[in-house]
Enzyme design. Structure first.
Site, PDB file in Angstrom:
ATOM      1  N   ARG A 291      33.877  -7.650  -9.468  1.00  0.00           N
ATOM      2  CA  ARG A 291      34.021  -9.430 -10.372  1.00  0.00           C
ATOM      3  C   ARG A 291      35.788  -8.930 -10.787  1.00  0.00           C
ATOM      4  NH1 ARG A 291      32.879  -7.052 -15.938  1.00  0.00           N
ATOM      5  NH2 ARG A 291      34.808  -7.711 -16.195  1.00  0.00           N
ATOM      6  N   HIS A 295      34.232 -10.954 -17.486  1.00  0.00           N
ATOM      7  CA  HIS A 295      32.932 -11.575 -17.180  1.00  0.00           C
ATOM      8  C   HIS A 295      32.917 -12.014 -17.396  1.00  0.00           C
ATOM      9  CE1 HIS A 295      28.466 -10.766 -18.127  1.00  0.00           C
ATOM     10  NE2 HIS A 295      29.162 -11.550 -19.056  1.00  0.00           N
ATOM     11  N   TYR A 304      39.067  -2.144 -20.191  1.00  0.00           N
ATOM     12  CA  TYR A 304      37.964  -1.231 -20.259  1.00  0.00           C
ATOM     13  C   TYR A 304      38.553  -0.733 -18.878  1.00  0.00           C
ATOM     14  CZ  TYR A 304      35.768  -5.752 -18.604  1.00  0.00           C
ATOM     15  OH  TYR A 304      35.087  -6.871 -18.371  1.00  0.00           O
TER      16      TYR A 304
HETATM   17  C1  TPP Z   1      19.027  -9.015 -22.903  1.00  0.00           C
HETATM   18  C2  TPP Z   1      20.788  -9.233 -22.675  1.00  0.00           C
HETATM   19  N1  TPP Z   1      20.734  -7.819 -22.809  1.00  0.00           N
HETATM   20  C3  TPP Z   1      22.779  -8.319 -23.323  1.00  0.00           C
HETATM   21  C4  TPP Z   1      23.113  -9.170 -23.007  1.00  0.00           C
HETATM   22  C5  TPP Z   1      24.711  -9.228 -23.362  1.00  0.00           C
HETATM   23  N2  TPP Z   1      24.967  -8.980 -22.032  1.00  0.00           N
HETATM   24  C6  TPP Z   1      25.178 -10.678 -20.645  1.00  0.00           C
HETATM   25  S1  TPP Z   1      25.738 -10.356 -19.122  1.00  0.00           S
HETATM   26  C7  TPP Z   1      25.525  -8.454 -19.609  1.00  0.00           C
HETATM   27  C8  TPP Z   1      26.185  -7.371 -17.885  1.00  0.00           C
HETATM   28  C9  TPP Z   1      25.166  -7.624 -17.205  1.00  0.00           C
HETATM   29  O1  TPP Z   1      26.144  -6.688 -15.893  1.00  0.00           O
HETATM   30  P1  TPP Z   1      25.496  -7.457 -14.997  1.00  0.00           P
HETATM   31  O2  TPP Z   1      23.888  -7.089 -14.991  1.00  0.00           O
HETATM   32  O3  TPP Z   1      26.221  -6.048 -14.123  1.00  0.00           O
HETATM   33  O4  TPP Z   1      25.965  -8.814 -13.893  1.00  0.00           O
HETATM   34  P2  TPP Z   1      27.459  -9.284 -13.983  1.00  0.00           P
HETATM   35  O5  TPP Z   1      27.574 -10.083 -15.269  1.00  0.00           O
HETATM   36  O6  TPP Z   1      28.493  -8.184 -13.894  1.00  0.00           O
HETATM   37  O7  TPP Z   1      27.583 -10.695 -13.101  1.00  0.00           O
HETATM   38  C10 TPP Z   1      25.176  -8.041 -20.665  1.00  0.00           C
HETATM   39  C11 TPP Z   1      25.377  -7.008 -21.656  1.00  0.00           C
HETATM   40  C12 TPP Z   1      22.013 -10.291 -22.446  1.00  0.00           C
HETATM   41  N3  TPP Z   1      22.640 -11.465 -21.537  1.00  0.00           N
HETATM   42  N4  TPP Z   1      20.642  -9.841 -22.201  1.00  0.00           N
END
Ligand code: TPP
Lengths: 395, 324
Positions: A291, A295, A304
């Site tokens: 990425r 985010h 971080y």
């Molecule tokens: C059930 C849930 N918990 C927390 C969140 C908040 N949240 C949004 S994105 C994220 C991180 C996701 O990381 P990843 O699965 O690696 O996908 P990326 O965003 O890096 O594409 C979090 C904790 C959420 N959207 N859904």
């Protein structure tokens, strides 16, 4: 309140700043996809052979490669425009895909029209390959709707924000494909692809999706884009083993592909889909990528992670290596690249104009289609609301 | 006396609780190095270490379920759920284990766990980031549910919730995180499960909690300019409810408007209305009115101004009650 006091917590004074060891470990982890990484195009743009997957890229001629390049440049361009629109107050938030163009375009272009895709929320590049116009994504981030494309017609489900939810939904859909006899040798055979991140692999829904898919031999490709970060948490917070290796425990194949290599992503996903369509599903694909942006536009990655890491990944940019390959191995001239850039700028301009011109939703939008059959309670609320709303008219 | 944002007040409250008791842990997604997406846990991992401030894997069922286990072992976990709409993967653990273990073990296994949930809308967010699910928890026996509305309360309530031997679902109004207030760290706070009369008045009783309390106070100010004195009560505790101050008030004013962001059907506001009509039937001069979100999913954010109870809707209800 009686609590045993014998436990002494370990404190480290400066956990907020990465230590030297953490830096080295982080660089190593993100530098190497490991020996098992499938790659067809090196970061330097050199086409390398892979005895297993070459045949899934054998039909990629110059025109197809140029089209993949075009896809990625256009997708990156409107993604950057999304960031800019957010900064200018036109969007509430934007979720950038910068760095993941190859992982998304490669896998998306592997899909047949009859296949189904379940995205999470960063899959603007996959949306593009499914023929969803980029402007259809805008409402989600501007706050006017939850996605305006028709998921059934486009075979591209709505974005799913609750991490992991879509893995079970995709599995159920794939079970349906199988129950309807769409798995086999026929030209109408179908498969499903499910997109999620490295963080998502910790969710129960993802684990359960793996279990269901395995038990029902569901034709679903679990496509994990390991972009190394789940907001502020590195992949090490989610797993001890490389993610693709998890598949073995569920009883299906897992494979790691260079997620910044559009050819490898295309070839591996074609293979995985073929496995699924012919009844050998499910398959887990881990696209090893990065990425390159925050985010979301609300996030501040300097809190971080280290800039060095980004610099390292810039050397592995998914678009640049295709450009180099086109020039060096195919003698493609500058005029082609200029033409694509101009087309990308036009797309960005159209994207922007559409966004700025978007009308606010109708006042009673929130009451629309809550149920398939009317609810008397809600109808009464809608009428009262509209009357109240009208009382302000002209005031 | 310090002037703090609500986010900072909760941060200070967490810090005080962690200093007081080494068994207090903070756990959740991105709560460590990042300090939480709202920075409520900012600096805690730096000062207390990774064993007391845990950046957990991304799974809410895991967060709550392991907190239950840690509590069985004698810890006092404070879980952060990143946004209201993401608590549901953890709902099973909350309802089936967290809420019931004290009862099932007949007190042998207390559950001193706090689940912090930023809740409510008004920040222009995408789906699942603006919900008000408090009724889903208030309905569950064994859980205690509170909602703070200002920095001073937040500072004390978080510490009281952590000190409680019952599981507490702690709702934080996210659109008020950046609102500042004076926090008196040497004061003696009222008990956690009490509501509070925050503005006296004689014409009508206005009850709210969490994010809408500010709206209620603005309504009272606006009404006062027209010569109507509204009495405002901050509910603070949603389970158990502390309605005696509300009954007292309604017996004096004869009128009640309950304000909440959550949809109205089968809601906390509905419970307040039902109890008031049971207890104050003969004092009521108008039906109890509710100003709430609508019974729809939380809408796209461009519609949220219409969804959320605002000054106009509260004053409209006040007028309707007074004109009854
Ligand atoms: C059930 C849930 N918990 C927390 C969140 C908040 N949240 C949004 S994105 C994220 C991180 C996701 O990381 P990843 O699965 O690696 O996908 P990326 O965003 O890096 O594409 C979090 C904790 C959420 N959207 N859904």
């Amino acid at each position: 309140m009686s609590v045993p006091q014998s436990w002494t917590p370990v404190t480290s004074a400066d956990t907020a700043v990465p230590t030297h060891d953490q830096v080295v470990a982080g660089l190593k982890a993100t530098d190497e996809g490991g020996a098992d990484l499938v790659q067809l195009l090196t970061p330097e743009g050199e086409r390398v052979t892979d005895p297993r997957f070459d045949r899934y890229a054998a039909d990629i001629d110059l025109d197809t490669l140029k089209n993949l390049y075009r896809d990625m440049v256009l997708v990156r361009r409107f993604d950057r425009e999304g960031n800019a629109l957010q900064r200018q107050g036109q969007l509430g938030i934007w979720v950038p895909l910068l760095g993941q163009e190859a992982a998304q375009v490669g896998s998306g272009r592997a899909l047949a029209p009859q296949d189904m895709a379940f995205p999470s929320y960063r899959e603007h590049g996959v949306a593009w390959t499914r023929g969803v116009d980029p402007t259809d994504l805008l409402g989600i981030f501007r706050g006017t709707d939850h996605g305006t494309w028709d998921p059934i017609e486009k075979r591209f489900h709505l974005y799913t924000i609750v991490i992991g939810n879509q893995c079970l939904n995709a599995t159920g859909y794939a079970m349906g494909q199988k129950f309807e006899g769409k798995v086999g040798d026929g030209s109408d055979a179908e498969a499903t692809i499910c997109y999620f991140g490295d963080g998502a692999t910790s969710q129960g829904d993802v684990h359960e999706g793996f279990v269901w898919a395995a038990v029902y031999d569901a034709p679903v490709v679990f496509y994990c884009q390991n972009n190394q970060w789940a907001i502020s948490e590195p992949t090490e917070r989610q797993t001890r083993v490389p993610l693709y290796k998890r598949a073995q425990g569920y009883g299906f194949p897992g494979i790691r592909v260079d997620g910044n290599d559009v050819l490898a992503c295309l070839a591996v996903t074609r293979w995985a889909l073929e496995e699924c369509r012919t009844g050998n599903g499910p398959v887990l694909v881990e696209a090893f990528t990065y990425r390159m942006d925050a985010h979301t536009t609300s996030d501040d990655p300097t809190r971080y992670r280290l800039a060095d890491e980004l610099e390292l990944w810039k050397l592995k940019d998914p678009i640049e290596r295709v450009r180099v390959n086109l020039v060096r191995e195919h003698g493609v001239e500058q005029g082609f690249f200029d033409g694509i850039q101009a087309e990308a700028d036009e797309l960005a301009a159209r994207f922007r104009q559409f966004c700025v011109d978007m009308p606010p939703p109708a006042p009673d939008r929130m009451f629309s289609k809550v149920y398939a059959e009317p609810s008397p309670t809600l109808e009464a609320q809608r009428e009262a609301f509209l009357a109240y709303h009208a009382s302000f008219e002209g005031a | 006396m310090a002037v703090l944002t609500m986010a900072k007040a909760i941060n200070d409250g967490l810090r005080a609780a962690m200093e007081r008791d080494p068994k207090v842990l903070v756990m959740g997604e991105d709560v460590g190095k990042l300090g939480g997406v709202f920075r409520v846990t900012d600096g805690l991992q730096k000062d207390f270490g990774e064993q007391r401030v845990l950046d957990t894997p991304l799974a809410e069922s895991g967060i709550i379920g392991t907190a239950v286990g840690l509590a069985i072992r004698g810890f006092r976990p404070v879980c952060e759920i990143q946004f209201d709409g993401f608590v549901f993967p953890g709902y099973d653990q909350i309802v089936s284990q967290l809420a019931k273990l004290h009862f099932r073990s007949q007190g042998k296994v207390p559950m001193p766990v706090v689940v912090r949930i930023p809740f409510g809308g008004g920040i222009g967010a995408v789906e699942h980031h603006s919900e008000s699910p408090e009724a889903l928890f208030a309905h569950v026996a064994g859980l205690k549910v509170v909602a703070c509305s200002n920095a001073d309360d937040a500072y004390w309530m978080i510490q009281q919730a952590i000190a409680s031997d019952d599981p507490v679902i702690f709702f934080e109004p996210k659109r008020r995180y950046w609102d500042k207030a004076e926090v008196d760290v040497s004061a003696t706070p009222p008990p956690l499960h009490t509501s509070r009369l925050v503005r006296p008045g004689s014409a009508l009783t206005l009850v709210g909690y969490g994010p809408v309390l500010k709206t209620c106070l603005e309504a009272a100010t606006a009404a006062a300019a027209d010569g109507t004195e509204l009495e405002v009560i901050d509910l603070r505790t949603l389970s158990p409810l502390d309605l005696d101050p509300v009954f007292d008030s309604v017996r004096r004013t004869g009128r009640l408007v309950v304000v909440a962001e959550a949809p109205s059907e089968v809601s906390v506001a509905a419970e307040v209305a039902a109890r008031v009509q049971e207890q104050c039937f003969h004092s009521l001069e108008a039906p109890v009115l509710r100003v709430t979100g609508f019974d729809t999913p939380y809408p796209p954010s461009k519609c949220e101004e219409d969804f959320l109870p605002d000054l106009d809707r509260v004053l409209d209800a006040v007028d309707r009650s007074l004109g009854w």
